[in-house]
Design an enzyme around this catalytic site. Structure first.
Site, PDB file in Angstrom:
ATOM      1  N   GLU A 186       0.419  13.395   2.652  1.00  0.00           N
ATOM      2  CA  GLU A 186      -0.163  12.406   3.330  1.00  0.00           C
ATOM      3  C   GLU A 186       1.127  12.574   3.984  1.00  0.00           C
ATOM      4  O   GLU A 186       2.238  12.646   3.612  1.00  0.00           O
ATOM      5  CB  GLU A 186      -0.116  10.871   2.467  1.00  0.00           C
ATOM      6  CG  GLU A 186      -0.237  10.200   3.697  1.00  0.00           C
ATOM      7  CD  GLU A 186      -0.941   9.128   3.483  1.00  0.00           C
ATOM      8  OE1 GLU A 186      -1.354   7.800   3.872  1.00  0.00           O
ATOM      9  OE2 GLU A 186      -0.146   8.662   2.034  1.00  0.00           O
ATOM     10  N   GLY A 319       7.020   6.247  -2.953  1.00  0.00           N
ATOM     11  CA  GLY A 319       7.198   6.115  -4.628  1.00  0.00           C
ATOM     12  C   GLY A 319       5.886   6.555  -5.335  1.00  0.00           C
ATOM     13  O   GLY A 319       6.363   6.328  -6.726  1.00  0.00           O
ATOM     14  N   ALA A 320       5.030   6.739  -4.753  1.00  0.00           N
ATOM     15  CA  ALA A 320       3.448   6.919  -5.324  1.00  0.00           C
ATOM     16  C   ALA A 320       2.182   7.645  -4.452  1.00  0.00           C
ATOM     17  O   ALA A 320       3.434   7.414  -2.983  1.00  0.00           O
ATOM     18  CB  ALA A 320       2.823   6.140  -6.062  1.00  0.00           C
ATOM     19  N   MET A 321       1.606   8.395  -4.424  1.00  0.00           N
ATOM     20  CA  MET A 321       1.200   8.917  -3.405  1.00  0.00           C
ATOM     21  C   MET A 321      -0.561   9.103  -4.059  1.00  0.00           C
ATOM     22  O   MET A 321      -0.512   9.504  -5.598  1.00  0.00           O
ATOM     23  CB  MET A 321       0.793  10.184  -3.268  1.00  0.00           C
ATOM     24  CG  MET A 321       0.647  11.171  -2.457  1.00  0.00           C
ATOM     25  SD  MET A 321       0.000  10.238  -0.647  1.00  0.00           S
ATOM     26  CE  MET A 321      -1.867  10.131  -0.671  1.00  0.00           C
ATOM     27  N   ASN A 323      -3.829  10.395  -3.992  1.00  0.00           N
ATOM     28  CA  ASN A 323      -4.541  11.436  -4.181  1.00  0.00           C
ATOM     29  C   ASN A 323      -5.615  11.303  -5.139  1.00  0.00           C
ATOM     30  O   ASN A 323      -5.422  10.597  -6.247  1.00  0.00           O
ATOM     31  CB  ASN A 323      -4.184  12.477  -4.809  1.00  0.00           C
ATOM     32  CG  ASN A 323      -2.310  12.852  -4.363  1.00  0.00           C
ATOM     33  OD1 ASN A 323      -1.872  13.141  -2.768  1.00  0.00           O
ATOM     34  ND2 ASN A 323      -1.504  12.787  -5.369  1.00  0.00           N
ATOM     35  N   HIS A 355      -1.288  -1.262  -6.479  1.00  0.00           N
ATOM     36  CA  HIS A 355      -1.435  -0.333  -5.412  1.00  0.00           C
ATOM     37  C   HIS A 355      -2.259   1.023  -4.880  1.00  0.00           C
ATOM     38  O   HIS A 355      -3.405   1.159  -4.136  1.00  0.00           O
ATOM     39  CB  HIS A 355       0.375  -0.198  -4.680  1.00  0.00           C
ATOM     40  CG  HIS A 355       0.695   0.430  -3.516  1.00  0.00           C
ATOM     41  ND1 HIS A 355       0.689  -0.745  -2.444  1.00  0.00           N
ATOM     42  CD2 HIS A 355      -0.235   1.954  -2.677  1.00  0.00           C
ATOM     43  CE1 HIS A 355       0.675  -0.096  -1.265  1.00  0.00           C
ATOM     44  NE2 HIS A 355       0.272   1.314  -1.853  1.00  0.00           N
ATOM     45  N   GLU A 356      -1.612   2.080  -6.030  1.00  0.00           N
ATOM     46  CA  GLU A 356      -2.593   3.579  -5.945  1.00  0.00           C
ATOM     47  C   GLU A 356      -4.242   3.106  -5.895  1.00  0.00           C
ATOM     48  O   GLU A 356      -4.454   3.787  -4.991  1.00  0.00           O
ATOM     49  CB  GLU A 356      -1.843   4.154  -6.746  1.00  0.00           C
ATOM     50  CG  GLU A 356      -0.085   4.304  -6.245  1.00  0.00           C
ATOM     51  CD  GLU A 356       0.000   4.166  -4.513  1.00  0.00           C
ATOM     52  OE1 GLU A 356      -0.758   5.336  -3.769  1.00  0.00           O
ATOM     53  OE2 GLU A 356       1.378   4.509  -4.211  1.00  0.00           O
ATOM     54  N   HIS A 359      -6.449   1.670  -3.264  1.00  0.00           N
ATOM     55  CA  HIS A 359      -7.164   3.039  -2.125  1.00  0.00           C
ATOM     56  C   HIS A 359      -7.576   4.440  -2.885  1.00  0.00           C
ATOM     57  O   HIS A 359      -8.549   4.487  -2.369  1.00  0.00           O
ATOM     58  CB  HIS A 359      -5.275   3.794  -1.664  1.00  0.00           C
ATOM     59  CG  HIS A 359      -4.032   3.594  -1.502  1.00  0.00           C
ATOM     60  ND1 HIS A 359      -4.688   2.738   0.085  1.00  0.00           N
ATOM     61  CD2 HIS A 359      -2.866   3.843  -1.373  1.00  0.00           C
ATOM     62  CE1 HIS A 359      -3.206   2.564   0.417  1.00  0.00           C
ATOM     63  NE2 HIS A 359      -2.247   3.119  -0.332  1.00  0.00           N
ATOM     64  N   GLU A 378      -2.286   0.877   3.943  1.00  0.00           N
ATOM     65  CA  GLU A 378      -1.062   0.060   3.584  1.00  0.00           C
ATOM     66  C   GLU A 378      -0.883  -1.318   3.694  1.00  0.00           C
ATOM     67  O   GLU A 378      -0.730  -1.525   2.028  1.00  0.00           O
ATOM     68  CB  GLU A 378      -0.187   0.725   3.792  1.00  0.00           C
ATOM     69  CG  GLU A 378      -0.090   2.383   4.113  1.00  0.00           C
ATOM     70  CD  GLU A 378      -0.056   2.924   2.474  1.00  0.00           C
ATOM     71  OE1 GLU A 378       0.439   2.061   2.118  1.00  0.00           O
ATOM     72  OE2 GLU A 378      -0.796   4.083   2.906  1.00  0.00           O
TER      73      GLU A 378
END
Ligand code: BES
Ligand code: ZN
EC number: 3.4.11.-
Length: 921
Positions: A186, A319-321, A323, A355-356, A359, A378
């Site tokens: 991303e 911070g994080a993703m 996927n 948060h992740e 998503h 976001e």
């Protein structure tokens, strides 16, 4: 047809004419329909390769349906080879296939069809990779057949060290330095790993196969379907994914340990970490399992994959993703060490995980149609991460803490150089910069505002139907409004357009006159000027008690409310009137003097909630900075918080104090000692209550507060704090497990140590560097970096800055050391200029470079400096930092104006002395 052409009368001619007209129309329709099936126009539309350059989006005459990807990373040579077979639906006549690719070398490419269509394999006559646009154009000599074909491409690439695309991260195992291979796609970097249609709306299924060293762990989005070991290498195949966007594809290859658990409905969840650190994954694992269960309820849709892996990566830009099925994190955002992590670290882990995982529904299952709607992803994930954290840890009072997010949103959006939540994106290079406080924090705040306006129940119901309706597909902002409008019956789109389509926000001025309250909105700008914007504002107000509340929409520039009529009480009889109850609205309030004084007394009498106490302070600070209120009134208001106990309110009081401390030192240096004394007095009570050591069974919020209060007192150079810190630090140096310096207070001690360090008295600095080198906990390393920067000595500041660029600091972490002391800011600016070429080269391709600019530039407070900065960057501006440079320069102007206004405040000196030492002084 009953018409006989031979015997026509006059009226029959009319009918005939109508008949011919009808027939011609039908014929035309048929031709058009056929033309759509075999579009002749498209054939000639694109004649030259040049036509594809500089376009924001790919042409859509071929649509990917399925990717079969094979990758073979070489971890020692830092290269990878790969091949991809893409099932394509060719929907338009074309001689070109245009897709995305960057910094890949293309070995071969061909398109084939099922033998029934064409037994021929189409080889491109020309293959051009246009790196600046990130596109790969394949040109064929003849038109490709319409229908489903397979595009096969072989390619090679570099496992880069820039934390994007397919990259390498390093770690030490048994004393040996090793590489791991990681992806970060991303927003627009999947194209660096394999050629693809790298746009969020081009969803397809992914079948991934990896060829990797046999001893390594190899992870991807889906569970392994087959693993074959052949000697030193193994081939790992993964199940085919559901349809998803390219930016969510992920691969990680390296040595890892893990901990594992299951959700109540059988989803396998694992947290992977470096070998030997598996226990540090337990807290995140617990949060993840609970959160998956919670979101399943909330969205009324279960988690859509059979497993969820979360993994800590030592080098990671964000911070994080999120996927799909394989969420990647910085170590600090995933791992929690019982012995050495602070309460703040624990909360960060919880918020990042929630948060992740949000998503996985909001973003992965339903994806934004284009980057203009990034905020949907976001902003929403940020908002709901608090909802989840609140449900898991109610004692954290996380919704009060949410106000820190709102404040940051308001701070950025108070700039002329802000942007609307929904922002036009015309080039891939522009996407990085919008992962900012507008998309995240303003986005989350306007969602909170809307939820509180509509009510929690209808809000949740509408979200569930939105998710169901757009699952495995894409959505735009207005699709969300449509769902909420349907579920609530309120005009959501009209209301929300005023918040997402224009930048900025309003300040509502309230004046009491006779029995009426007059409200007037205007755009708030930190520069003090007023903008053009107008909003539909959900106004809430309480008078004298929280039982007496009035809500309405302010749709015009101004409005008057008869208090007697609407609330049954006169203005004079209200002991206080508070707008924006609970701070759910994304706006500021400016009260007339009488109303402001009443609120100040209500704070002293402790009649208001923590959120409202926070809001009053925060608005007053913003108005003061915008030169719309004298500093004396802000200081007087701050004086009303001496008995304050709430963590979030105190945390805001601390940051306000530190900002005022700096500006006074610039504007009125002769008053700096006295204002400092006043601030120290404000925090004394809390410091004494909390002490330096953790208390058995104490609250999470007290642990957070202790760290912040002591750090603030250290920054304010409070003697008592500096001495105590130094004593405890000495003990800590000999025993890293001493209870005298628990993780929550370590940063305070480090900051205190750095206040006394100078080039002739380096021992504290050297000791801290030793701790930095000895620890293998990332949270400890970042704690130290941020403390090092606080040193007021210029020589040391320069050493610290140079240290940031050394091989001892991972490039993901350098930004923590940039927030230097006021005394060090000139040194930092010179250092930034001297090292710009290097910084540009190392960080120029990612979003971290924006932090270098904003951290170093924004603290200045003079017009001359603003000009100097402008001149320096004029020839060095790139699209990826253009907005940040403008924003930082605007902040310098705002500070400079503020300095001037404080210099003109005549009664400031007396006021400060009175506040610091009492009336009798
Ligand atoms: N999608 C982002 C990660 C990201 C950020 C990718 C910037 C590309 C560019 C992820 O969901 C995210 O928002 N991470 C946050 C953490 C969150 C708790 C605010 C981050 O990285 O700071
Ligand atoms: Zn996110």
């Amino acid at each position: 047809m009953g018409l006989m052409l031979g015997s026509l009368r006059r009226t029959d001619y009319k009918t005939l004419f109508r008949y011919i007209k009808l027939r011609t129309h039908q014929l035309l329709c048929v031709i058009l329909r056929v033309a759509k099936l075999f579009p002749l126009t498209a054939h000639g539309r694109y004649r030259r390769m040049e036509e594809f350059k500089g376009q924001p989006r790919l042409p859509k005459f071929a649509v990917p349906k399925r990717y079969d990807i094979r990758l073979k990373p070489d971890l020692s040579a830092c290269k990878f080879g790969g091949s991809v077979a893409i099932d394509l639906d060719i929907v338009d006549n074309t001689r070109f296939i245009v897709l995305n690719a960057v910094e890949l070398s293309i070995d071969n490419a061909s398109v084939s069809f099922s033998p029934r269509r064409s037994s021929k394999v189409f080889q491109p006559s020309k293959v051009e990779l246009i790196d600046e646009d990130g596109i790969l154009v394949l040109e064929f000599t003849e038109t490709l057949p319409i229908g489903v074909g397979v595009l096969a491409i072989g390619f090679e690439g570099i496992l880069n060290d820039r934390m994007k695309g397919f990259y390498r991260s390093t770690y030490v195992h048994n004393g040996e330095k090793k590489n791991m291979a990681v992806t970060q796609f991303e927003p627009v970097e999947a194209r660096r790993c394999f050629p693809c249609w790298d746009e969020p709306a081009c969803k397809a299924t992914f079948k991934i196969t990896l060829d990797v060293p046999s001893e390594l762990v190899a992870l991807s989005n889906m569970p392994v379907s087959e693993e074959k070991v052949h000697g030193a290498l193994k081939t790992v195949s993964y199940q085919e994914s559901p349809i998803m966007s390219t930016y969510l594809v992920a691969v990680v290859v390296g040595l890892f340990d893990y901990v594992e658990d299951h959700t109540s409905d059988g989803v396998k969840v694992r947290v992977y970490s470096q070998v030997g650190k598996a226990n540090q994954g337990k807290f995140a694992l617990h949060v993840a399992v609970k959160t998956l269960e919670l979101y399943k309820e909330y969205f009324a849709v279960p988690y859509s994959l059979p497993k969820l892996d979360m993994i800590a990566i030592p080098d990671f830009a964000a911070g994080a993703m999120e996927n799909y099925g394989l969420v990647t994190y910085r170590e600090t955002a995933l791992l929690y060490d019982d012995q050495h992590s602070a309460a703040a670290n624990k909360q960060r882990v919880a918020i990042v995980v929630t948060h992740e995982l949000a998503h996985q529904w909001f973003g992965n299952l339903v994806t934004m149609e284009w980057w203009t709607h990034l905020w949907l992803n976001e902003g929403f994930a940020t908002w709901i991460s608090y909802l989840a954290a609140d449900s898991l840890f109610p004692e954290w009072k996380i919704w009060t803490q949410f106000l820190a997010e709102t404040t940051e949103g308001l701070r950025l959006d108070g700039l002329q150089e802000s942007h609307p939540i929904e922002v036009d994106i015309n080039h891939a290079g522009e996407v990085d910069e919008i992962f900012d406080a507008i998309s995240y924090r303003k986005g989350a705040s306007v969602i909170r505002m809307l939820q509180s306006y509509l009510g929690a129940k209808p809000f949740q119901g509408s979200l569930a139907s939105y998710i169901k309706k757009h699952a495995y597909s894409n959505a735009k902002t207005e699709d969300l409004w449509a769902a909420l409008e349907e579920g609530s019956g309120e005009p959501v789109k009209k209301l929300m357009n005023s918040w997402t389509k224009q930048k900025g926000y309003p300040v509502v001025s309230v004046k009491a006159k006779d029995q009426k309250l007059k409200f007037e909105q205007s755009q708030f700008l930190s520069s003090g000027s007023s903008g053009e914007g107008q909003w539909i504002i959900p106004i809430t107000l309480c008078c004298g008690s929280y039982d007496k509340q009035k809500n309405f929409l302010l749709q015009t520039k101004s409005e008057t409310l008869d208090m007697e009529e609407s609330l049954g009480c006169s203005v004079a009889a209200c002991s206080w009137i508070k707008l924006n109850v609970d701070q759910t609205g994304f706006y500021r309030v400016k009260y007339d003097e009488d109303l402001a004084a009443k609120l100040r007394h209500a704070i002293e009498r402790q009649e208001l909630t923590a959120t409202d106490r926070f809001g009053i302070l925060d608005d007053s600070f913003a108005l003061c900075m915008a030169c719309q209120q004298p500093l004396t009134s802000l200081l007087a208001l701050m004086g009303a918080y001496t008995e304050e106990l709430d963590y979030t309110v105190l945390s805001n009081l601390i940051s306000t104090s530190l900002k005022v401390d700096r500006i006074v030192a610039d504007a009125r240096p002769e008053l700096a000692d006295n204002t400092r004394q006043f601030f120290i007095n404000l925090f004394r009570n809390s410091a004494e209550r909390l002490g330096w050591e953790s208390k058995k069974g104490e609250s999470h919020l007290d642990a957070l507060l202790r760290g912040e209060i002591l750090t603030a007192l250290a920054e304010l150079e409070d003697d008592e704090t500096l001495n105590e810190a130094s004593r405890r630090f000495q003990v800590y140096l000999n025993d890293r497990n001493t209870p005298l310096l628990p993780p929550d207070t370590r940063k305070a001690a480090y900051v205190a140590i750095m206040q006394k360090v100078s080039t002739s008295n380096r021992s504290g600095f050297e000791s801290l560097l030793r701790v930095y080198r000895e620890t293998d906990l990332s949270q400890e390393k970042t704690r130290i970096l941020s403390a090092l920067a606080s040193c007021p000595d210029k020589g040391i500041t320069l050493e610290v800055l140079n240290f940031l660029l050394s091989s001892e600091v991972r490039s993901q972490d350098a930004v923590f050391g940039l927030y230097v002391s006021r005394e060090g800011r000139e040194t930092a600016w010179k250092w930034l200029k001297d090292n710009w070429d290097h910084i540009e080269k190392t960080y120029g391709s990612g979003f971290l470079i924006t932090r270098f600019v904003s951290a170093v530039v924004s603290p200045f407070a003079s017009f001359e400096k603003a000009k100097e900065v402008e001149e320096f960057f004029a020839p060095r501006t790139k699209p990826s930092i253009a907005r940040t440079i403008k924003q930082s320069i605007e902040r310098v102007h705002i500070n400079a104006k503020w300095v001037q206004s404080i210099q003109n405040e005549e009664d400031l000196a007396d006021a400060v002395i009175e506040l610091a030492y009492g009336e009798d002084y």
